[in-house]
Design an enzyme around this catalytic site. Structure first.
Site, mmCIF file in Angstrom:
data_model
loop_
_atom_site.group_PDB
_atom_site.id
_atom_site.type_symbol
_atom_site.label_atom_id
_atom_site.label_comp_id
_atom_site.label_asym_id
_atom_site.label_seq_id
_atom_site.Cartn_x
_atom_site.Cartn_y
_atom_site.Cartn_z
ATOM 1 C CG ASN A 1 -0.316 -0.465 2.477
ATOM 2 O OD1 ASN A 1 0.245 -1.566 2.534
ATOM 3 N ND2 ASN A 1 -0.383 0.351 3.513
ATOM 4 C CB SER B 1 -10.250 -3.653 1.218
ATOM 5 O OG SER B 1 -10.828 -2.449 1.686
ATOM 6 C CG HIS C 1 -12.446 1.319 1.893
ATOM 7 N ND1 HIS C 1 -11.570 2.352 2.121
ATOM 8 C CD2 HIS C 1 -12.042 0.311 2.682
ATOM 9 C CE1 HIS C 1 -10.676 1.965 3.024
ATOM 10 N NE2 HIS C 1 -10.950 0.730 3.383
ATOM 11 C CB CYS D 1 -3.625 2.594 9.421
ATOM 12 S SG CYS D 1 -4.720 1.836 8.242
HETATM 13 N N1 PLP Z 1 -4.639 -4.422 3.508
HETATM 14 C C1 PLP Z 1 -4.046 -3.448 2.806
HETATM 15 C C2 PLP Z 1 -2.890 -3.779 1.916
HETATM 16 C C3 PLP Z 1 -4.493 -2.135 2.914
HETATM 17 O O1 PLP Z 1 -3.901 -1.166 2.207
HETATM 18 C C4 PLP Z 1 -5.577 -1.847 3.786
HETATM 19 C C5 PLP Z 1 -6.035 -0.462 3.995
HETATM 20 O O2 PLP Z 1 -5.284 0.488 3.979
HETATM 21 C C6 PLP Z 1 -6.164 -2.897 4.484
HETATM 22 C C7 PLP Z 1 -5.654 -4.172 4.323
HETATM 23 C C8 PLP Z 1 -7.318 -2.679 5.416
HETATM 24 O O3 PLP Z 1 -8.507 -2.671 4.668
HETATM 25 P P1 PLP Z 1 -9.899 -2.303 5.328
HETATM 26 O O4 PLP Z 1 -9.917 -0.815 5.461
HETATM 27 O O5 PLP Z 1 -10.927 -2.797 4.350
HETATM 28 O O6 PLP Z 1 -10.000 -3.003 6.623
#
Ligand code: PLP
Length: 380
Positions: free
Chosen positions: A145, A195, A197, A321
């Site tokens: 990410n 995910s 969103h 996050c």
């Molecule tokens: N995994 C990855 C690689 C992400 O980038 C994110 C969110 O930033 C998540 C998991 C978490 O996803 P969710 O917001 O649907 O819990």
């Protein structure tokens, strides 16, 4: 007009889902109810399940469990398989994998975290080096990410299956979905987490996709929803929108990838020519087409985010996050970047529908903010 260059944090829904939302709001029942309102809701959920299967190349007999997001999906997978033996994951996973990993370790289970190479890649060789017959779960994200680097799951799976044929191979594809082809069989993995969103559907929705025969243990127990694998009344609205957006992505993926790549490439070429010393983290690796992790020496990423916000341009310093937290990015640190580079790196992540013409406005704004900041703190 606000320019959203933070699509990896959340990919704000496009206009077309308004119609889906409006139609759902009219008479949504509880999918467990036997009357027509309930059955309509149930049909919507099942339609979406089929669309999500199609989106990731899964078969009709494979399992799709709708969850509240990739976080819950990853927690479920780690809780199910992490207690069976040794787990192998990576240092660059999202916190919603690294958090459950800590819980596994605290409960006495063995976990090995593989480091990426300096280009941000988790190589099949690095994974193979730690696989043993005791390995029961291998969890490697498909695309990171923060830097956008893609891992070759097919090759990783091949290496793992040769050494630990019984191990479950899992991949968090939250950031690859909608930006590249995701196919559970071509990747040769057993379980995926998604995910909604991150692809333009609503937050609070996600899914686990597991190949037929892979048994998942419910994290949330209660009613018999989702084949008794995830208790609680379904988020029908979120699931219906997820299905509708899955369809859009199936139809539009090549176009989206091309548009994102064009914008990202134009941005990287321009920023390198306009701002001295700029380097792109992970540039020599295969990357998702919308993400630039940009090191700009002599500035602090956090200051730059605020300066860009005043220009109505939304960027980030790494994982959403992590924003607000003082610790530097665990991803860049794992890639061996020093603290100065980590603190001076911004993440710019584009939407497919961003007009390419906005690239010059973004770089102009960045360039003048960097010039101002470098004058004030030339040695930082
Ligand atoms: N995994 C990855 C690689 C992400 O980038 C994110 C969110 O930033 C998540 C998991 C978490 O996803 P969710 O917001 O649907 O819990």
């Amino acid at each position: 007009m606000v320019i959203d260059c933070d699509a990896n944090a959340t990919y704000a829904p496009d206009e077309r889902i308004r119609g889906v939302i409006a139609s759902c709001l009219l008479d949504l029942g509880n999918p467990s109810s036997l009357h027509r309102g309930g059955q309509r809701a149930k049909a919507l959920v099942e339609e979406s399940r089929a669309s999500v299967r199609e989106l990731v190349g899964a078969h009709a007999t494979d399992t799709v469990i709708f969850t509240s997001g990739a976080t819950e999906a990853n927690n479920t997978i780690l809780a199910t398989f992490g207690k069976l033996g040794t787990t192998i994951s990576t240092r660059i996973e999202h916190p919603c994998v690294l958090g459950p990993v800590k819980h596994l370790e605290a409960a006495g289970h063995k976990v090995i975290l593989v480091a990426p190479n300096e280009h941000g890649v988790i190589t099949p060789e690095a994974v193979a080096a730690v696989v043993t017959p005791e390995t029961k779960l291998v969890s490697v994200m498909a695309a990171n990410n923060e830097v956008g680097v893609i891992n070759n799951l097919h090759e990783i799976a091949r290496a793992v299956r040769a050494l630990a044929p019984e191990a479950i191979i899992h991949s968090d594809v939250a950031q690859l979905l909608g930006k590249g082809v995701v196919n559970i069989y071509d990747m040769d993995v057993d379980v995926l987490t998604l995910s909604a969103h991150k692809i333009g559907a609503l937050s609070g929705t996600g899914a686990i996709v597991a190949r037929h025969g892979i048994d998942i243990e419910p994290l949330i127990v209660g009613g018999p929803q989702e084949g008794k694998l995830r208790g609680g009344t379904e988020n029908v609205l979120g699931i219906a929108v997820f299905g509708a957006v899955a369809h859009m992505i199936i139809d539009e993926l090549p176009h989206r990838v091309e548009a994102m790549s064009r914008t990202r490439d134009a941005f990287e070429a321009l920023i390198k020519s306009e701002i001295s010393g700029v380097e792109i983290n992970g540039a020599s690796s295969e990357r998702i087409p919308n993400t630039s992790s940009v090191y700009i020496p002599g500035v602090r990423a956090d200051d730059l985010i605020v300066a860009m916000d005043l220009e109505r341009i939304l960027i980030s310093s790494g994982a959403a996050c992590s924003s607000g937290k003082p610790e530097p990015s665990h991803v860049l640190s794992a890639m061996g970047q020093d603290e100065e580079r980590v603190r001076s790196t911004i993440r710019v992540s584009f939407r497919a529908d961003m007009p390419e013409a906005e690239v010059s406005r973004i770089v102009r704004a960045l360039s003048s903010a960097v010039e101002r900041m470098r004058k004030v703190a030339p040695k930082r």
